[in-house]
Design an enzyme around this catalytic site. Structure first.
Site: not given
Ligand code: 5GP
Length: 167
Positions: A38, A92-93, A96, A124, A145-146, A152, A158
Site C-alpha cells: 500500500g 506506510e500507507d 490503524d 485513524k 475503510f478507505v 486496496d 490500489r
Molecule cells: P495496523 O497494524 O495499524 O492495525 O494496520 C495497518 C494495516 O492495516 C495497513 O497497512 C493496511 O494494510 C490495513 N488497513 C487499516 N485500515 C485500512 C483501511 O481503511 N483500508 C485499507 N485498504 N487497509 C487498511
C-alpha cells in the site's frame, strides 16, 4: 465510490511532508523503507519531491491469527540490504491499530540504524490499540475503510489517484 481526499489535496500535503523531511535530513542520504504494497504511491510521491539521495527498500508484512485482539505480525518479504548505520524512514500507507508499525519499529531498531522515523499517509486515531509515535502523518481520518492511492479492497483499487471509501 466516494472521494475522501482528492488528488490535489494529496499532492499538496505530500509536498509539505517532503519539504519537512528535506529540512530534517539536510543533504543526508535517506533509506525509505516502504511497507508493501500500500505504501508504493505515497513513497514515490514523497521521494520525487525530496532532493536528498534517497534509497529504496521494501518489506511486506501481514497480520495472522486474523482477529483484531490477537493480531500478530509476520514477515512475508524481508529486506535484502543492510540498514545498520543508515537513516531510515519507514513509509506506510495507514496507521490503524498501530500493531504493524510497532512491530516494524522494533524489528528495524534491532538492526541498529543510525536513526529511524516513520511517515504514514493516513491515520485513524480512534482505532489505535497500541500508542505509536508517527513523525509525519498526511491526514488523520475517521474510522472509515478507505481505498485508493495504494490502499486496496481485496487487492483492488490500489491505482486510484485519490483516497475514497466504500459505504
Ligand atoms: P495496523 O497494524 O495499524 O492495525 O494496520 C495497518 C494495516 O492495516 C495497513 O497497512 C493496511 O494494510 C490495513 N488497513 C487499516 N485500515 C485500512 C483501511 O481503511 N483500508 C485499507 N485498504 N487497509 C487498511
Amino acid at each position: 465510490m466516494d472521494i475522501l481526499i482528492n488528488e490535489e489535496k494529496l499532492q499538496k500535503r505530500i509536498q509539505e511532508i517532503a519539504k519537512e523531511i528535506e529540512k530534517e535530513y539536510e543533504g543526508k542520504q535517506i533509506l525509505f523503507l516502504g511497507v508493501l504494497k500500500g505504501s508504493v504511491p505515497f513513497l514515490w510521491e514523497l521521494a520525487k519531491n525530496i532532493k536528498n539521495d534517497i534509497r529504496f527498500e521494501f518489506i511486506e508484512v501481514s497480520s495472522y491469527q486474523g482477529t483484531e485482539s490477537t493480531g500478530k505480525i509476520k514477515i512475508n518479504k524481508d529486506i535484502t540490504q543492510s540498514i545498520t548505520g543508515k537513516d531510515v524512514i519507514i513509509v506506510e500507507d495507514i496507521v490503524d491499530t498501530g500493531r504493524t508499525l510497532t512491530f516494524l519499529k522494533q524489528y528495524i531498531l534491532e538492526k541498529k540504524p543510525n536513526s529511524l522515523k516513520i511517515a504514514a499517509l493516513l491515520s485513524k486515531p480512534s482505532r489505535r490499540v497500541i500508542e505509536i509515535d508517527v513523525d509525519h502523518i498526511g491526514f488523520e481520518i475517521e474510522d472509515k475503510f478507505v481505498v485508493g492511492f495504494g490502499l486496496d479492497y481485496d487487492q483492488k483499487y490500489r491505482n486510484l489517484p485519490y483516497v475514497g471509501y466504500i459505504e
